[in-house]
Write a protein that holds these residues in place. Structure first.
Motif, PDB file in Angstrom:
ATOM      1  N   ARG A 164       4.085  -3.458   8.191  1.00 25.67           N
ATOM      2  CA  ARG A 164       3.208  -3.160   7.060  1.00 25.67           C
ATOM      3  C   ARG A 164       2.032  -4.129   6.993  1.00 25.67           C
ATOM      4  O   ARG A 164       0.918  -3.744   6.625  1.00 25.67           O
ATOM      5  CB  ARG A 164       4.000  -3.213   5.750  1.00 25.67           C
ATOM      6  CG  ARG A 164       5.074  -2.144   5.623  1.00 25.67           C
ATOM      7  CD  ARG A 164       4.506  -0.753   5.792  1.00 25.67           C
ATOM      8  NE  ARG A 164       5.534   0.283   5.626  1.00 25.67           N
ATOM      9  CZ  ARG A 164       5.360   1.565   5.904  1.00 25.67           C
ATOM     10  NH1 ARG A 164       4.201   1.976   6.379  1.00 25.67           N
ATOM     11  NH2 ARG A 164       6.336   2.430   5.729  1.00 25.67           N
ATOM     12  N   GLU A 176      -0.463  -2.971   9.464  1.00 23.67           N
ATOM     13  CA  GLU A 176      -1.214  -1.834   8.907  1.00 23.67           C
ATOM     14  C   GLU A 176      -2.291  -2.325   7.946  1.00 23.67           C
ATOM     15  O   GLU A 176      -3.440  -1.863   7.980  1.00 23.67           O
ATOM     16  CB  GLU A 176      -0.255  -0.903   8.155  1.00 23.67           C
ATOM     17  CG  GLU A 176       0.650  -0.067   9.036  1.00 23.67           C
ATOM     18  CD  GLU A 176       1.565   0.805   8.210  1.00 23.67           C
ATOM     19  OE1 GLU A 176       1.476   0.759   6.954  1.00 23.67           O
ATOM     20  OE2 GLU A 176       2.389   1.531   8.800  1.00 23.67           O
ATOM     21  N   SER A 194      -0.179  -0.305   1.791  1.00 25.64           N
ATOM     22  CA  SER A 194       0.715  -0.896   2.793  1.00 25.64           C
ATOM     23  C   SER A 194       1.351  -2.178   2.271  1.00 25.64           C
ATOM     24  O   SER A 194       2.541  -2.422   2.483  1.00 25.64           O
ATOM     25  CB  SER A 194      -0.057  -1.177   4.090  1.00 25.64           C
ATOM     26  OG  SER A 194      -0.450   0.025   4.709  1.00 25.64           O
TER      27      SER A 194
END
Length: 441
Positions: A384, A387, A416
């Protein structure tokens, strides 16, 4: 998970028998259950009170300390009760029999207390995972990493980043909505992208120090070499016990053996592999295949070689991976710098093992940074964060695009980050995460 309208109970302390057993009850009927067990009025909140625990026939089961925690000021955010009884199997079983007979009261599922705490806003997902890791911590560094998470320090870092993203988006929206107004300064856009550049650098630096998985799951060391190079002897010496069979017969080890050691607070997983050589033996061939797979996934390879043998071509395929060349079965005065090896040991005689441990610790600290624990602890955190970094970079690198598109990249970045702490869209993760907990937590 079953309906949270139920009242749940479980043993929250260690295995029985024990000196003390802690029984936890949570839910709308928790206080009714305690009154049924004691036959008296509730004690003052958060005050330990000595009570007799009785069965339906008014017979005393045990003398116990009880505490009540009214909602929302409890671990789960619901009415909670703790009963500290003697840690006898018979005592606990008798109390559970009484609770089983109450309508709407049932045994807790694994992790259900923590899940209710999450759903009631008492903890975020990072703190929940940190608590799970704290319960399972075996080394000092695992404990430190888990405490950083479970006490909310990592959540505070990510929430701070999310707030900066929200502020940046708000300034962009102001510029889009009031572009013709004099009250909106021209320098707003420059401020936003300077701030996002700084944020990108912080996330990138945070990811580069993403050592949490190594601390949590262990630093994986593969012992690789030809048959009779001393791999099993070294495994036994480092573990302090006879884990692997050691003989003079080449090819004794056919499968991958592993042992965990605590190296000055770090968990190290050491893998003993089959000797690598050309063979026609089907079982040994499978062992060689597994040895290669283990080496390919290791954090560090120790290439072991007998002092009387010469480097063989079969070990050359590991040269491009992080490795150390170790000469085995040698005297301490044999200088590694003279023969191209990183160090020399004699596991059987205990020579050079302390030096090897020091080298391993230095290798770990190169990866994790000495004492650094405010790092992503799990693979999902790292994913995450990557991202988030990509979305922020997209926003920064899209200067030619419309401001609305760049603002959308920042929104995706914030989303995210929110998925790490559980602020948004994590329902599919909850079952997996809470299943890792023991009953009663």
């Amino acid at each position: 998970m079953r309906a949270s309208a139920d009242t749940i109970y479980a043993l929250s302390s260690g295995a029985l028998p024990a000196g003390v057993a802690v029984l936890r009850i949570s839910g709308p009927k928790a206080f009714d259950a305690l009154q049924m067990l004691t036959g008296r009025e509730l004690p003052s909140p958060r005050k330990a009170t000595l009570c007799s625990i009785r069965n339906r026939n008014d017979e005393i089961i045990d003398q116990a300390l009880v505490m009540v925690f009214p909602a929302p000021n409890s671990f789960t955010g619901e009415h909670c009760v703790e009963i500290h009884s003697h840690g006898s199997r018979a005592v606990v079983a008798s109390i559970f029999i009484e609770l089983e007979n109450l309508e709407g009261v049932r045994p807790a599922d694994a992790g259900e207390f923590s899940r209710r705490a999450f759903e009631n806003g008492k903890m975020d997902l990072l703190e929940v995972e940190g608590l799970a890791d704290l319960l399972q911590a075996e080394t000092e560094m695992q404990r430190r990493l888990a405490v950083e998470q479970s006490t909310g320090k990592l959540s505070a870092l990510y929430d701070g980043w999310a707030s900066r993203l929200t502020r940046a988006r708000a300034l962009i929206e102001a510029e889009l909505d009031f572009a013709d107004e004099e009250d909106v300064p021209d320098s707003v856009a420059a401020q936003v992208w300077d701030a996002m550049t700084q944020l990108r650098d912080e996330i990138r630096a945070h990811l580069q120090g993403s050592s949490g998985e190594i601390i949590r799951d262990g630093f994986k060391v593969a012992l690789v070499g030809e048959p009779n190079a001393g791999k099993s002897t070294l495994l036994n010496a480092l573990s302090g016990r006879d884990v692997a069979i050691v003989t003079d017969i080449a090819g004794t080890t056919r499968d991958v053996l592993s042992v965990d050691i605590n190296l000055d607070g770090y968990l190290v997983r050491i893998f003993d592999t089959a000797g690598i050589r050309e063979t026609q033996d089907v079982v040994e061939l499978e062992g060689v295949r597994r040895a290669v797979l283990t080496a390919e996934t290791a954090d560090l390879i120790l290439l072991l070689q007998d002092k009387d043998s010469f480097p063989k071509q079969s070990l050359g395929s590991f040269e491009n991976q992080r490795h150390l060349r170790v000469r085995t079965k040698t005297a301490l005065h044999s200088l590694a710098s003279e023969d191209g090896f990183d160090l020399s040991i004699s596991a059987k005689e205990g020579i050079g093992l302390n030096q090897l441990r020091s080298v391993l610790k230095r290798e770990i600290e190169k990866r994790v940074g000495a004492g650094q624990t405010l790092v992503p602890a799990r693979a999902r955190h790292k994913k995450r964060l990557e991202e988030t970094l990509n979305y922020v970079s997209d926003a920064l690198d899209s200067g030619a695009l419309d401001l609305a598109i760049r603002s959308e990249y920042l929104r995706l970045a914030a989303t995210s980050l929110g998925r790490i702490t559980g602020r948004v869209d994590v329902e599919d993760l909850l079952g997996v995460i809470f299943s890792e907990f023991c009953i009663g937590k």
